[in-house]
Design a protein around this motif. Structure first.
Motif, PDB file in Angstrom:
ATOM      1  N   LYS A 141       0.833  -1.211   0.000  1.00 29.00           N
ATOM      2  CA  LYS A 141       0.000   0.000   0.000  1.00 29.00           C
ATOM      3  C   LYS A 141       0.867   1.259   0.000  1.00 29.00           C
ATOM      4  O   LYS A 141       0.523   2.266  -0.633  1.00 29.00           O
ATOM      5  CB  LYS A 141      -0.956  -0.013   1.192  1.00 29.00           C
ATOM      6  N   CYS A 142       1.987   1.212   0.690  1.00 25.45           N
ATOM      7  CA  CYS A 142       2.907   2.357   0.673  1.00 25.45           C
ATOM      8  C   CYS A 142       3.562   2.514  -0.699  1.00 25.45           C
ATOM      9  O   CYS A 142       3.727   3.637  -1.190  1.00 25.45           O
ATOM     10  CB  CYS A 142       3.972   2.191   1.753  1.00 25.45           C
ATOM     11  N   ALA A 143       3.938   1.389  -1.320  1.00 28.82           N
ATOM     12  CA  ALA A 143       4.534   1.441  -2.657  1.00 28.82           C
ATOM     13  C   ALA A 143       3.548   2.006  -3.673  1.00 28.82           C
ATOM     14  O   ALA A 143       3.939   2.718  -4.608  1.00 28.82           O
ATOM     15  CB  ALA A 143       5.007   0.053  -3.080  1.00 28.82           C
ATOM     16  N   GLU A 144       2.282   1.701  -3.489  1.00 34.79           N
ATOM     17  CA  GLU A 144       1.251   2.262  -4.368  1.00 34.79           C
ATOM     18  C   GLU A 144       1.166   3.779  -4.239  1.00 34.79           C
ATOM     19  O   GLU A 144       0.675   4.458  -5.144  1.00 34.79           O
ATOM     20  CB  GLU A 144      -0.102   1.630  -4.047  1.00 34.79           C
ATOM     21  N   LYS A 145       1.681   4.299  -3.123  1.00 33.28           N
ATOM     22  CA  LYS A 145       1.715   5.745  -2.900  1.00 33.28           C
ATOM     23  C   LYS A 145       3.037   6.362  -3.378  1.00 33.28           C
ATOM     24  O   LYS A 145       3.294   7.541  -3.150  1.00 33.28           O
ATOM     25  CB  LYS A 145       1.545   6.047  -1.406  1.00 33.28           C
ATOM     26  N   GLY A 146       3.879   5.551  -4.009  1.00 31.53           N
ATOM     27  CA  GLY A 146       5.135   6.058  -4.537  1.00 31.53           C
ATOM     28  C   GLY A 146       6.291   6.010  -3.572  1.00 31.53           C
ATOM     29  O   GLY A 146       7.284   6.727  -3.735  1.00 31.53           O
ATOM     30  N   ILE A 147       6.215   5.130  -2.573  1.00 35.07           N
ATOM     31  CA  ILE A 147       7.266   5.014  -1.561  1.00 35.07           C
ATOM     32  C   ILE A 147       7.985   3.674  -1.727  1.00 35.07           C
ATOM     33  O   ILE A 147       7.343   2.620  -1.725  1.00 35.07           O
ATOM     34  CB  ILE A 147       6.677   5.100  -0.142  1.00 35.07           C
ATOM     35  N   LYS A 148       9.278   3.709  -1.880  1.00 38.29           N
ATOM     36  CA  LYS A 148      10.072   2.475  -1.943  1.00 38.29           C
ATOM     37  C   LYS A 148      10.225   1.957  -0.513  1.00 38.29           C
ATOM     38  O   LYS A 148      10.584   2.707   0.398  1.00 38.29           O
ATOM     39  CB  LYS A 148      11.445   2.765  -2.551  1.00 38.29           C
ATOM     40  N   CYS A 149       9.946   0.679  -0.306  1.00 38.93           N
ATOM     41  CA  CYS A 149       9.937   0.122   1.041  1.00 38.93           C
ATOM     42  C   CYS A 149      10.947  -1.010   1.190  1.00 38.93           C
ATOM     43  O   CYS A 149      11.023  -1.891   0.330  1.00 38.93           O
ATOM     44  CB  CYS A 149       8.545  -0.399   1.393  1.00 38.93           C
ATOM     45  N   PHE A 150      11.677  -0.971   2.292  1.00 40.50           N
ATOM     46  CA  PHE A 150      12.641  -2.008   2.631  1.00 40.50           C
ATOM     47  C   PHE A 150      12.120  -2.714   3.881  1.00 40.50           C
ATOM     48  O   PHE A 150      12.198  -2.175   4.995  1.00 40.50           O
ATOM     49  CB  PHE A 150      14.014  -1.399   2.904  1.00 40.50           C
ATOM     50  N   LEU A 151      11.565  -3.896   3.689  1.00 43.09           N
ATOM     51  CA  LEU A 151      10.985  -4.668   4.784  1.00 43.09           C
ATOM     52  C   LEU A 151      12.026  -5.657   5.293  1.00 43.09           C
ATOM     53  O   LEU A 151      12.452  -6.550   4.572  1.00 43.09           O
ATOM     54  CB  LEU A 151       9.731  -5.403   4.297  1.00 43.09           C
ATOM     55  N   LEU A 152      12.444  -5.484   6.537  1.00 43.55           N
ATOM     56  CA  LEU A 152      13.566  -6.256   7.070  1.00 43.55           C
ATOM     57  C   LEU A 152      13.106  -7.469   7.881  1.00 43.55           C
ATOM     58  O   LEU A 152      12.180  -7.367   8.683  1.00 43.55           O
ATOM     59  CB  LEU A 152      14.436  -5.369   7.966  1.00 43.55           C
ATOM     60  N   GLN A 153      13.781  -8.575   7.669  1.00 41.44           N
ATOM     61  CA  GLN A 153      13.587  -9.760   8.503  1.00 41.44           C
ATOM     62  C   GLN A 153      14.568  -9.692   9.657  1.00 41.44           C
ATOM     63  O   GLN A 153      15.760  -9.467   9.472  1.00 41.44           O
ATOM     64  CB  GLN A 153      13.815 -11.035   7.702  1.00 41.44           C
TER      65      GLN A 153
END
Length: 238
Positions: free
Chosen positions: A79-91
């Motif tokens: 949903k954030c990427a759909e707003k134009g935000i690159k996301c780094f989801l960390l494990q």
């Protein structure tokens, strides 16, 4: 810093030896649908990079909540990427951000096209994001706390802070949340606080009902959609 780490470790020690919450949605279908809409996914070992369709200069590094599988936050990242935000989801090791507080340091130098970096996290992940950003504030424009607070003093930094929590959250200790507001940047417009009506603690991710949480009167999808909207708005303002 060691004292803070020890406190959080003791509080969450029981979590370390228990099973983590897993995603309760069909991620494969969700990813396929997102890819059809131009979102791309790159798995770099312990990180999933979720990128918007168009090139962007804004990015958020995200620390998952304690004892929650990181994949449970993919719906929010999409949903954030759909707003134009690159996301780094960390494990995180054993699904606890406290075991790798400095995880965010690995990414900024590798993406020179990103000028506006934000660090975010949910619950324990948010607390540990606040811990890391205290000594690395110059690398970021802002801190995004979801149902979280920081016990580290960042009041003298130039950071902006977005704090979002659910109205029915029964997991986050509200007295501690209010007590630690003193650690946030001071001055008008430095901190933006939003309470999501009908939201709870766990619905920032998709992992089902969390023990001790209040019952949400809105869906996880709706809470995440609102969260992504507020995150984009916060970035636009800054």
């Amino acid at each position: 810093m060691k004292r803070i780490i020890n406190i959080f470790f003791l509080i969450n020690l029981f979590v370390f030896f228990s099973c983590s919450y897993s995603p309760d949605v069909d991620l494969s279908n969700l990813i396929t649908e997102a890819e059809e809409n131009g979102i791309s996914f790159n798995n770099h070992g312990t990180t999933v990079v979720v990128s918007p369709q168009n090139q962007t200069n804004r990015a958020m590094i995200f620390y998952p909540g304690g004892a929650v599988k990181y994949e449970a936050y993919l719906p929010l990242m999409i949903k954030c990427a759909e707003k134009g935000i690159k996301c780094f989801l960390l494990q995180m090791p054993n699904d606890l951000a406290i075991l790798n507080i400095t995880a965010a340091k690995c990414y900024i130098k590798d993406y020179p096209e990103i000028s506006d970096w934000y660090l975010g996290g949910h619950s324990l992940g948010g607390a540990m994001a606040g811990n890391y950003i205290q000594e690395n504030a110059n690398d970021f424009k802002g801190l995004i706390l979801l149902a979280a607070y920081t016990t580290c003093d960042i009041s003298n930094t130039n950071l902006k802070v977005l704090s979002i929590y659910g109205e029915n959250d029964q997991v986050m200790k509200r007295d501690k949340y209010n007590e630690n507001k003193k650690n946030l940047p001071q001055g008008q417009g430095r901190v933006k606080e939003i309470k999501i009506s009908g939201g709870n603690h766990g619905n920032f991710g998709c992992y089902g009902e969390q023990k001790g949480d209040g019952r949400a009167s809105i869906s996880a999808e709706e809470q995440q959609a609102k969260t992504a909207f507020y995150i984009e708005e916060f970035m636009e303002e800054n």
